[in-house]
Design an enzyme around this catalytic site. Structure first.
Site, short mmCIF file in Angstrom:
data_model
loop_
_atom_site.label_atom_id
_atom_site.label_comp_id
_atom_site.label_asym_id
_atom_site.label_seq_id
_atom_site.Cartn_x
_atom_site.Cartn_y
_atom_site.Cartn_z
CE LYS A 59 -1.74 3.05 2.66
NZ LYS A 59 -1.80 4.17 1.69
CB CYS B 275 13.41 9.85 7.25
SG CYS B 275 14.28 8.70 6.19
CD GLU C 213 13.89 2.22 9.78
OE1 GLU C 213 14.13 3.37 10.21
OE2 GLU C 213 14.51 1.21 10.15
CD GLU D 293 10.27 13.87 10.31
OE1 GLU D 293 9.12 13.41 10.47
OE2 GLU D 293 11.19 13.21 9.79
P1 NAP Z 1 2.39 8.78 7.13
O1 NAP Z 1 1.34 9.81 7.09
O2 NAP Z 1 2.63 8.08 8.42
O3 NAP Z 1 2.02 7.72 6.00
C1 NAP Z 1 2.83 6.61 5.73
C2 NAP Z 1 1.97 5.51 5.14
O4 NAP Z 1 1.09 5.02 6.15
C3 NAP Z 1 1.09 5.98 3.99
O5 NAP Z 1 0.98 4.95 3.03
C4 NAP Z 1 -0.24 6.21 4.70
O6 NAP Z 1 -1.36 6.17 3.86
C5 NAP Z 1 -0.24 5.04 5.66
N1 NAP Z 1 -1.18 5.17 6.76
C6 NAP Z 1 -1.77 6.29 7.25
N2 NAP Z 1 -2.59 5.96 8.28
C7 NAP Z 1 -2.51 4.61 8.44
C8 NAP Z 1 -3.12 3.68 9.33
N3 NAP Z 1 -3.96 4.05 10.29
N4 NAP Z 1 -2.80 2.37 9.20
C9 NAP Z 1 -1.95 1.95 8.24
N5 NAP Z 1 -1.35 2.79 7.37
C10 NAP Z 1 -1.62 4.11 7.47
O7 NAP Z 1 3.81 9.36 6.66
P2 NAP Z 1 4.09 10.26 5.38
O8 NAP Z 1 3.59 11.63 5.66
O9 NAP Z 1 3.66 9.56 4.14
O10 NAP Z 1 5.70 10.25 5.35
C11 NAP Z 1 6.49 11.16 6.02
C12 NAP Z 1 7.09 10.54 7.25
O11 NAP Z 1 7.81 9.36 6.89
C13 NAP Z 1 8.10 11.43 7.94
O12 NAP Z 1 7.88 11.39 9.33
C14 NAP Z 1 9.43 10.78 7.60
O13 NAP Z 1 10.45 11.03 8.53
C15 NAP Z 1 9.06 9.35 7.56
N6 NAP Z 1 10.06 8.58 6.81
C16 NAP Z 1 10.90 7.76 7.49
C17 NAP Z 1 11.87 7.04 6.82
C18 NAP Z 1 12.80 6.13 7.56
O14 NAP Z 1 13.34 5.23 6.93
N7 NAP Z 1 13.00 6.31 8.86
C19 NAP Z 1 11.97 7.15 5.43
C20 NAP Z 1 11.10 8.00 4.77
C21 NAP Z 1 10.14 8.70 5.47
P3 NAP Z 1 -1.96 7.56 3.26
O15 NAP Z 1 -0.92 8.09 2.37
O16 NAP Z 1 -3.18 7.14 2.56
O17 NAP Z 1 -2.22 8.45 4.45
#
Ligand code: NAP
Length: 481
Positions: A171, A280, A246, A383
């Site tokens: 997903k 990130c 992550e 962040e």
């Molecule tokens: P996010 O809002 O947490 O979304 C990540 C994924 O989770 C998306 O596919 C999202 O779907 C899905 N999701 C949302 N609610 C969910 C739920 N209740 N159950 C299961 N899945 C759910 O994060 P983002 O805004 O896309 O990404 C930015 C974040 O990612 C930042 O905090 C960044 O630091 C972190 N990141 C970390 C790394 C690492 O390796 N540490 C690498 C890259 C990014 P939807 O898109 O439909 O909401």
């Protein structure tokens, strides 16, 4: 045309669909992408379960060949896929081509890794008995990915999952489905049996809970925000599912008095602002000792004046847009909050004034530098995920290390110094999963482990052969005779 989900080897319409827009030019619609219902998710998981017995016990040559074909096609199409990625996510074209290249290399790396899975053979403490330790696939894995690396992160989860005999339901983020769809289309044509790989686009808020808690899912690999990650960890723990998370970062970049100033400025600019700070591993806290502080700030301001913000696809752009209007607002809110708390704005601080071909304004943020910030300010605790860096002035190396570690996160950290003693001490005592000496905090190799400590990561590492810990399960067999 709507770009469909891939379930059991067939392209299927979603329950609804969403428009994918270019953040450099929101009038530019990239396409309409399916959004799954929970029923469609059930069908994808059922297909993966049905495919698992044959796939998990089938020949490793077929797996290796399939991964190699996927990697080879990605690399051959890197320019085209890079342009698509830049158009949907907003990183510049060269950055996007770099990300696509990484995805291709990852598939090729795991094409080899699946031939190298090894075990152990030990004598038992009981005479006449042998002990065999082997690794087996985990089962059906749920892969949930964020928008900021829309092809590399799916790649670094899908490739090891398939290499070691798991079946996959992916997903991707709702904001950036195009790159994931293009990857799924390549995977679909590479000769995998139906159901081994499934793509379920859709909103996390609609299908996320059903996905993670589904009894047909054996393990969940998630990359994204800390809040969603923690929710998934609880859901998995309650059901005894294997989980890997992550999450966010608040990465420090230390600059010591003895640093090579031009090198320090360059790596801080790269760490903090490239890819619009939406990594990130981006450095957002620049921790600078007082002997070099003023010269460093002046040199940073000078270097930043030369950064061109603009359309991600234009050849002369250094910094593309924020990925969405919501992200743009978040960036500017954090800057405003920091100023209210006493930070001094040295550069940027607002939306960048860039107009696009269609005349509509993209989500551009001027690279922003704040000084006179303290470790307790919100800008240094949370962040931002944008091209925003704050400088924290410190007395000496010891204070720099303490401030660097004073964060709930621990993904990446960096130090700029010509002192071997300080570099080695920092490498050992920085509370981060990845440490960089005289290199940007962002920008990592694809064949070695990736991950953090504290609030940034949970569970086994991703990438390289360390990915085995998550995508395989250890079996110990005792054999007599
Ligand atoms: P996010 O809002 O947490 O979304 C990540 C994924 O989770 C998306 O596919 C999202 O779907 C899905 N999701 C949302 N609610 C969910 C739920 N209740 N159950 C299961 N899945 C759910 O994060 P983002 O805004 O896309 O990404 C930015 C974040 O990612 C930042 O905090 C960044 O630091 C972190 N990141 C970390 C790394 C690492 O390796 N540490 C690498 C890259 C990014 P939807 O898109 O439909 O909401």
């Amino acid at each position: 045309m709507t770009y469909c989900n891939l379930v059991a080897g067939e392209w299927v319409q979603g329950a609804t669909a969403g428009l994918n827009r270019n953040p450099s030019d929101p009038n530019d619609v990239i396409g309409e992408y399916a959004q799954a219902s929970v029923d469609q998710l059930d069908a994808a998981i059922a297909a993966a379960r049905a495919a698992f017995p044959a796939w998990s016990t089938g020949g490793i040559q077929a797996r290796s060949d399939a991964l190699d074909r996927i990697g080879t096609e990605i690399l051959a199409r890197r320019e085209e896929l890079g342009a698509l990625l830049a158009r949907e996510e907003g990183k510049t074209r060269p950055e996007a081509i770099g990300e696509v290249t990484r995805a291709g290399h990852i598939f090729r790396f795991f094409a080899g890794e699946c031939l190298r899975l090894s075990g152990e053979l030990l004598p038992s403490v009981r005479p006449g008995v042998g002990v065999e330790i082997t690794r087996e696939p985990v089962g059906v894995v749920a892969l949930i990915t964020p928008w900021n690396f829309p092809i590399a992160i799916p790649a670094w989860k899908i490739a090891p999952a398939l290499a070691w005999g798991n079946c996959v339901v992916l997903k991707p983020a709702d904001l950036t489905p195009a790159s994931a769809w293009a990857l799924a289309e390549i995977i679909h044509r590479c000769g995998l049996p139906a159901g081994v790989f499934n793509l379920v686009m859709g909103r996390g808020s609609v299908i996320g809970d059903a996905f993670v808690t589904h009894p047909g899912i054996d393990a969940v690999s998630f990359t994204g925000s800390t809040d969603v990650g923690h929710r998934i960890a609880v859901q998995c723990a309650e059901r005894g599912k294997k989980v890997q998370l992550e999450m966010g970062g608040k990465n420090p970049q230390v600059v010591l008095d003895d640093a090579d100033l031009p090198q320090a400025v360059e790596l801080c600019v790269q760490s903090a602002f490239f890819s619009t700070g939406q990594r990130c591993t981006a450095a957002s806290r620049l921790i600078v000792t007082e002997g070099i502080h003023d010269r460093f700030v002046e040199a940073m301001a000078q270097r930043m004046a030369g950064l061109r913000v603009g359309d991600a696809l234009h050849a002369d752009t250094h910094i593309g847009p924020a990925a969405s209007e919501a992200q743009l607002r978040q960036d500017l809110d954090y800057v405003e909050g920091a100023r209210t708390e006493g930070a001094v704005l040295v550069a940027g601080g607002g939306a960048a004034d860039c107009h696009t071909n269609s005349g509509k304004r993209g989500f551009f943020v001027a690279p922003t530098l704040l000084t006179e910030t303290t470790p307790s300010m919100r800008i240094n605790r949370e962040e931002v995920f944008g091209p925003v860096a704050s400088v924290i002035r410190v007395r000496d190396y010891e204070q720099a290390l303490a401030v660097a570690n004073d964060t709930p996160f621990g993904l990446s950290s960096g130090i700029a110094t010509t002192s071997l003693r300080h570099a080695r001490h920092f490498q050992r005592h920085s509370q981060a999963g990845m440490v960089m000496v005289n290199l940007p905090t962002a920008g990592v190799d694809y064949h070695v482990p990736f991950g953090g400590r504290k609030g940034s990561s949970y569970g086994p590492r991703e990438q390289g052969r360390y990915a085995q810990e998550f995508f395989t399960s250890v079996k110990t067999a005792y054999v007599q005779g």
